[in-house]
Motif scaffolding. Sequence first.
Motif, short mmCIF file in Angstrom:
data_model
loop_
_atom_site.label_atom_id
_atom_site.label_comp_id
_atom_site.label_asym_id
_atom_site.label_seq_id
_atom_site.Cartn_x
_atom_site.Cartn_y
_atom_site.Cartn_z
N HIS A 108 0.77 -1.37 -0.50
CA HIS A 108 0.24 0.20 0.23
C HIS A 108 0.73 1.10 0.13
O HIS A 108 0.49 2.39 -0.54
CB HIS A 108 -1.13 0.12 1.34
CG HIS A 108 -0.46 -0.25 2.26
ND1 HIS A 108 0.32 -1.18 2.66
CD2 HIS A 108 0.15 1.24 3.03
CE1 HIS A 108 0.71 -1.11 3.81
NE2 HIS A 108 0.48 0.47 4.48
N LYS A 109 1.85 1.05 0.51
CA LYS A 109 3.32 1.98 0.29
C LYS A 109 3.55 2.31 -0.82
O LYS A 109 4.07 3.74 -1.50
CB LYS A 109 4.48 2.07 1.76
CG LYS A 109 3.99 1.74 2.90
CD LYS A 109 4.92 1.80 3.85
CE LYS A 109 4.77 1.07 5.26
NZ LYS A 109 5.37 1.00 6.61
N SER A 110 3.81 2.10 -1.65
CA SER A 110 4.24 1.61 -2.95
C SER A 110 2.78 2.71 -4.27
O SER A 110 1.97 2.92 -4.27
CB SER A 110 4.13 0.34 -4.05
OG SER A 110 2.73 -0.45 -3.96
N PRO A 111 4.31 3.10 -4.62
CA PRO A 111 3.21 3.98 -6.21
C PRO A 111 1.97 2.82 -6.99
O PRO A 111 1.10 3.98 -7.03
CB PRO A 111 4.27 4.45 -7.31
CG PRO A 111 5.63 4.30 -6.41
CD PRO A 111 5.41 2.98 -6.06
N LYS B 34 -1.12 2.56 -3.88
CA LYS B 34 -1.16 4.06 -3.91
C LYS B 34 -2.34 4.42 -4.80
O LYS B 34 -2.87 5.00 -4.47
CB LYS B 34 0.02 5.26 -3.13
CG LYS B 34 0.54 4.93 -2.82
CD LYS B 34 1.71 5.86 -2.67
CE LYS B 34 2.35 6.16 -0.86
NZ LYS B 34 3.81 7.12 -0.82
N GLU B 35 -2.45 3.84 -5.97
CA GLU B 35 -3.50 3.90 -7.20
C GLU B 35 -4.21 3.62 -7.35
O GLU B 35 -5.45 3.79 -6.72
CB GLU B 35 -2.09 3.45 -8.52
CG GLU B 35 -1.82 4.75 -9.51
CD GLU B 35 -2.12 4.41 -10.50
OE1 GLU B 35 -2.40 4.32 -11.99
OE2 GLU B 35 -0.42 3.26 -11.08
N LEU C 16 -5.43 2.74 -3.76
CA LEU C 16 -6.24 3.52 -2.05
C LEU C 16 -6.51 4.68 -2.93
O LEU C 16 -7.41 4.57 -2.07
CB LEU C 16 -4.88 4.08 -1.48
CG LEU C 16 -4.18 2.51 -1.11
CD1 LEU C 16 -3.02 3.41 0.02
CD2 LEU C 16 -5.02 1.63 0.75
N ALA C 17 -5.92 4.91 -3.78
CA ALA C 17 -6.99 6.09 -4.57
C ALA C 17 -8.15 6.08 -4.79
O ALA C 17 -9.71 7.06 -4.97
CB ALA C 17 -6.15 7.12 -5.58
N ASN D 263 -8.68 13.23 -0.59
CA ASN D 263 -8.21 12.29 0.49
C ASN D 263 -8.90 12.57 1.86
O ASN D 263 -8.82 12.04 3.40
CB ASN D 263 -7.04 14.16 1.07
CG ASN D 263 -5.68 13.64 1.05
OD1 ASN D 263 -5.26 12.33 -0.40
ND2 ASN D 263 -4.81 15.06 0.19
N ARG E 31 -6.41 9.22 3.80
CA ARG E 31 -5.17 8.67 3.88
C ARG E 31 -4.05 8.46 4.76
O ARG E 31 -3.39 7.36 4.85
CB ARG E 31 -4.13 10.06 2.29
CG ARG E 31 -2.63 9.07 2.12
CD ARG E 31 -2.19 9.65 0.49
NE ARG E 31 -3.68 10.24 -0.48
CZ ARG E 31 -3.19 9.52 -1.81
NH1 ARG E 31 -3.07 7.52 -1.06
NH2 ARG E 31 -4.51 8.87 -1.99
N ALA F 95 -3.15 4.80 6.01
CA ALA F 95 -1.73 4.11 6.91
C ALA F 95 -1.91 3.97 8.74
O ALA F 95 -1.44 3.28 9.07
CB ALA F 95 -1.03 5.43 7.16
#
Length: 265
Positions: A14-17, A20-21, A23-24, A30, A219, A223
């Motif tokens: 979930h921390k990778s680019p 994150k896509e 998660l969006a 936000n 966001r 985390a």
Amino acid sequence: MAASPGSVIVLDWHKSPEGKEYLATILRKNKRKFFGLIERPVLPPRMAADTASYKIFVSGKSGVGKTAMVAKLAGLEVPSVHHETTGIQTTMVYWPAKLRDSGRALIFRLHFWDCGEAALRKFDHILPACKERADCILFLFSFTDRSSFDDLPNQISRITEGSENLVKIAIGTKFDQFMHTDVTERDLAEFQRAWRLPVLRMKSVNGPRLADGRTLDGRAGLAHVAHVLNGLVEHLWYQDQVMAGLVPAPQPGTEETPCARNQLA
């Protein structure tokens, strides 16, 4: 090498680019999106992913923070004052994760069932309804209430009767008040040895807010609870693989996972 708990999803994805896509899709500017029973995150075609759905029953003594935990996982306001939950309250939480072996993304649909202790004791039909087709039971205790921890064995025996194949996880709430804890790490280690259940830890307070000072930062909130959501989907997916005969069942003493130790939200 055979899979074992702690090895079926990529815990920091979930921390990778790429993570994150995904998660969006559960955020809007936000802020967390909230999903009803028939709603789900909308993914663009290039990010197509299957959905795995699970029913999770939240069990625990009155006041341990069941409703607060579910609210925090869903990105909702954590209640500042305890009110006994009347009847059954259900909440839908989505969480994307990446499977380690196949490298594909999967959307986990987690349907939490929370019920007040008084209602459980008063109405005989509520516990069977909560357990019907459940995939997981979370046994909650509060770090500030020793009696809730001491009650875990009774709770586990009573609630899991006739439900041996369910995923079972203990969650310690109010870890933000750890300096005032009535439950020690030694107590937790002894509990895990005796019951072979993973233990997750959670804070029971709201996370950071956006610039307006009122809206929760979605966001940042994700985390803070990622370790709990990863822990849940890790065990749920692994149990599915075991039940399907794709991986061997864990050997005694291996039930605790790397994502279950010394982490908090």
